[in-house]
Structures are given as C-alpha cells and as structure tokens.
Scaffold this active site. Structure first.
Site, PDB file in Angstrom:
ATOM      1  N   HIS A 174     -20.915 -18.435 -14.574  1.00 48.26           N
ATOM      2  CA  HIS A 174     -19.844 -17.436 -14.542  1.00 48.26           C
ATOM      3  C   HIS A 174     -19.374 -17.197 -13.106  1.00 48.26           C
ATOM      4  O   HIS A 174     -18.173 -17.255 -12.812  1.00 48.26           O
ATOM      5  CB  HIS A 174     -20.369 -16.134 -15.166  1.00 48.26           C
ATOM      6  CG  HIS A 174     -19.318 -15.089 -15.372  1.00 48.26           C
ATOM      7  ND1 HIS A 174     -18.869 -14.716 -16.609  1.00 48.26           N
ATOM      8  CD2 HIS A 174     -18.631 -14.325 -14.483  1.00 48.26           C
ATOM      9  CE1 HIS A 174     -17.942 -13.768 -16.479  1.00 48.26           C
ATOM     10  NE2 HIS A 174     -17.791 -13.510 -15.197  1.00 48.26           N
ATOM     11  N   GLU A 175     -20.316 -16.936 -12.204  1.00 47.50           N
ATOM     12  CA  GLU A 175     -19.948 -16.659 -10.813  1.00 47.50           C
ATOM     13  C   GLU A 175     -19.432 -17.909 -10.115  1.00 47.50           C
ATOM     14  O   GLU A 175     -18.534 -17.831  -9.269  1.00 47.50           O
ATOM     15  CB  GLU A 175     -21.147 -16.077 -10.056  1.00 47.50           C
ATOM     16  CG  GLU A 175     -21.721 -14.800 -10.647  1.00 47.50           C
ATOM     17  CD  GLU A 175     -20.677 -13.721 -10.856  1.00 47.50           C
ATOM     18  OE1 GLU A 175     -19.667 -13.693 -10.116  1.00 47.50           O
ATOM     19  OE2 GLU A 175     -20.850 -12.911 -11.781  1.00 47.50           O
ATOM     20  N   HIS A 178     -15.752 -18.155 -10.922  1.00 51.18           N
ATOM     21  CA  HIS A 178     -14.934 -17.296 -10.065  1.00 51.18           C
ATOM     22  C   HIS A 178     -14.712 -17.940  -8.707  1.00 51.18           C
ATOM     23  O   HIS A 178     -13.590 -18.018  -8.200  1.00 51.18           O
ATOM     24  CB  HIS A 178     -15.640 -15.949  -9.855  1.00 51.18           C
ATOM     25  CG  HIS A 178     -15.555 -15.008 -11.009  1.00 51.18           C
ATOM     26  ND1 HIS A 178     -14.376 -14.687 -11.623  1.00 51.18           N
ATOM     27  CD2 HIS A 178     -16.525 -14.299 -11.650  1.00 51.18           C
ATOM     28  CE1 HIS A 178     -14.608 -13.810 -12.595  1.00 51.18           C
ATOM     29  NE2 HIS A 178     -15.907 -13.571 -12.633  1.00 51.18           N
ATOM     30  N   ASP A 251     -13.769  -8.041 -15.895  1.00 55.95           N
ATOM     31  CA  ASP A 251     -12.745  -8.977 -15.420  1.00 55.95           C
ATOM     32  C   ASP A 251     -11.456  -8.818 -16.218  1.00 55.95           C
ATOM     33  O   ASP A 251     -10.358  -8.814 -15.662  1.00 55.95           O
ATOM     34  CB  ASP A 251     -13.249 -10.418 -15.548  1.00 55.95           C
ATOM     35  CG  ASP A 251     -14.451 -10.691 -14.667  1.00 55.95           C
ATOM     36  OD1 ASP A 251     -14.556 -10.042 -13.617  1.00 55.95           O
ATOM     37  OD2 ASP A 251     -15.283 -11.544 -15.025  1.00 55.95           O
TER      38      ASP A 251
END
Length: 384
Positions: A174-175, A178, A251
């Site tokens: 997930h990170e 980003h 988000d």
C-alpha cells in the site's frame, strides 16, 4: 480612565467577543451582555485621550463585526506562520539553549518544516535534546533533529502494536504504491519518507511528502497529481492481492475533498466553470439553527457530482496505469519496506536506481501546509 495614560490588553478576546445571535439558544447570556458593555465603553473611550485598547485572538473569523469597526479596533495585525527565513532564525535562537554538534545543518530543518510555528520549532529542539540524552550522546546531532522533526510532525512511533504478517505485507505494498506514483509524477510534492511502522494516528503505515520550499498556491496539474498519488495505495492492493481493503478509507476521503474543492471552490472544472458552488456561509447575525438557503439548483448539484466522480476515477486510473508500468519497482520497494520498515528518499533512490534530481522536482512547487494525520493503513502525509 482613572489611570490614563494606559494600555488595556485583552487576551483571547473571542471568549467574550464572539458574534451575537449566531449560536443555539437565546441571545441574552452573560457573554453577550459583556460584549455589549465592552462595545459601549470602547465608543466612550474615543473622547478620552491616553487610553489604548489591544486584543489578541486565534479566531478572528468568529468575532462580532461591530467589534472590528473603526473607532473600536482600528487596526488588525496578522501574525502569520514564519517563512523559511523566519524558521531559520527561530531555530538559531532555540539551539542556543541546548548543546549541539557544530556540524548540524539547520537550513535542512528550516526547509523541511513548512507550517511550523515558533512553538513547534521550540518543541522540536526540546525533543531533539531528549532524544540525544536517551541515546547517551553529549550533544544533539543531525539525526536527533530530524527524528524530532518527524515526531513533532507525524507523531511517535508505536512499535508495540501487534500486526499480523498479512497486514504487514499489505501495508508495505500500500505505502509502496503511494510512493511510486509520487516518484513517477513530476507534479507531485517530493516524497520524504515511507514507513510501515505505526506513527501518530496512522494505524499501520504512512507515506510522507515534504515540499522543498514554502509555496502558497497549487496548480490544477499538482492537485491532479496529488489525487493520483492518494489512490496509489488502493491501486497497489488491487494489483497485488486482487482485492481491496478498508485501509484506503482516509485516502478516499482526502481524494474526494480535493476533487470537490476543485469543482466547487477553485473553478477548475470546464463543465461548471469559474463559479463557486456550495459551502454557503450564513450571515454572522443569522442563527445557525435557522433554515439555510440552498446554494445551487438540483441540476447543478448533479453536474457537480458527475464532475467530482470523473476527477476521482481519472486519478484512480492514473494510479493503476503507473503501477502496472512499474510493477517490478513496486515489488522491490515493498520487499525493502518489509525488511527495513522505514525508507528515506535517499534509500529509495539507491534501491530503485534513481538520481536525486529525478525525484526532487525542484522546479515544481510543493505545498506549504501541515501534515495531515490519518487513521488508516494508507496515510498520505500531505494536505491542502
């Protein structure tokens, strides 16, 4: 008047100077009577030489209009947050109170602390001194200052939180999503740090961005890039595990907020045009429990919803395409996060073979606002 010449200073004047008839209930409470008496007295002071009234507040938006008229408070002085030059001078002042390594670079700290007040910078220096003491150092070094900056900005690391291996792996992807979308978009605010360690209000991990300079406006391309970066975490979940989770809730909230403001406030929609829609602010003398005027017609509201949805889906598709194109980099970055838990931009550049110039975006202005704390796995460290 008995002590003229004299100064009268009223701190936190919003406690008694709040706008009348703007709250729930009746209008004859003690606060309103105090305000009325003060307004009468200030009118009377005009004929008496030698009496100057000063006041301070952090909420000028809630003050009664009668209080700010000429003849009462004639001049308003705005004390804004310090710019990069001001932050550098404030840091010089506070580091004199602690023992620091002569090799520290305060210019780096000043540049990477946009939106910090003087109190925040004082707190940063105190935290750096405490960190140095815990690490048995005789003086504060650069690492202590940078860790203190992250602690003040984003919160304390919470390594005690128990996280399953599945959630840890999901957070890493997930990170990484980003970060990669931001790295491959020249209009994004530069990435500063990526971590899968819970910090502050981020339950699982966070991607932090940091502008290179103080900037007070954002272009349409920059806002669109920020929206794409915001959806990088959700796109990575879809690509890697073939499913989506609740980790992107913050988000999505941030994304929708940007899109709606672009359409309704910033006039960045060709279909709606440069017209302000929504966010109707009542007159300060109208009670908040009174019926409000509808700011736009049902037809316009539908057009706004369609434009917001279009912007949101465009950002999501851009994030998907970026991660599909750079799937190998997504795997590298996620695996490195699983091994090291926290990666700085310099470590990411080495890992992916990027040059610092390629990811700094020095010619693209970043944002000058505070870091946005979130409460989910995919916190993105920036906001409008």
């Amino acid at each position: 008047r008995k002590n003229t010449p004299c100064l009268i200073f009223i701190d936190e004047i919003d406690a008694v100077g709040r706008s009348r008839f703007s709250g729930w209930g009746g209008g004859h409470d003690e606060r309103e009577q105090t305000l009325n008496a003060m307004l009468v007295e200030m009118d009377g002071l005009e004929s008496r030489a030698g009496v100057i009234v000063l006041a301070a507040t952090n909420r000028p938006d809630v003050l009664d209009p009668a209080l700010l008229r000429p003849g009462r408070f004639d001049r308003q002085v705005v004390m804004d947050l310090p710019d990069i030059t001001g932050r550098r001078k404030i840091l010089d002042l506070h580091v004199k109170k602690i023992k620091v390594d002569p090799a520290i670079d305060l210019d780096v700290i000043a540049r990477t602390t946009p939106g910090f007040s003087g109190a925040d910078l004082a707190n940063l220096c105190n935290e750096a001194a405490l960190l140095a003491a815990r690490r048995n150092r005789e003086m504060v070094v650069q690492d202590d200052l940078e860790e203190a900056r992250d602690k003040v900005s984003y919160g304390t690391e919470r390594r005690s939180r128990k996280i399953t291996e599945r959630e840890r792996r999901l957070t890493a992807y997930h990170e990484a999503g980003h970060a990669l979308v931001a790295l491959h978009n020249e209009h994004c605010t530069p990435v500063h740090k990526v971590t899968i360690i819970p910090r502050g209000q981020a339950y699982l991990g966070a991607t932090f961005t940091m502008p290179k300079e103080d900037v007070y406006t954002k272009s349409k391309l920059e806002l669109e890039a920020e929206m794409a970066m915001t959806m990088g975490g959700r796109a990575a979940e879809e690509l890697v595990i073939g499913d989506i989770t609740t980790g992107a809730s913050s988000d999505i909230n941030h994304l929708t907020s940007i899109a709606r403001r672009m359409v309704c406030i910033f006039g960045m929609s060709e279909k709606i045009g440069p017209a302000k829609c929504g966010d109707f602010q009542p007159h300060p003398h109208v009670r908040i429990d009174m019926p409000q005027q509808d700011p736009c017609s049902p037809e316009t509201a539908r057009e706004i919803d369609l434009e917001v949805r279009r912007l949101v889906m465009t950002a999501m598709n851009e994030a998907r395409e970026c991660l599909k194109l750079h799937r190998d980099e997504l795997e590298k970055l996620a695996q490195a996060l699983l091994e090291r838990e926290t990666l700085s931009i310099d470590e990411i550049n080495v890992l992916l073979g990027f040059t610092p110039e390629a990811t700094a975006h020095d010619d693209v202005p970043g944002e000058a606002k505070e870091i946005r704390p979130t409460t989910d796995a995919g916190s993105v460290g920036n906001s409008l």
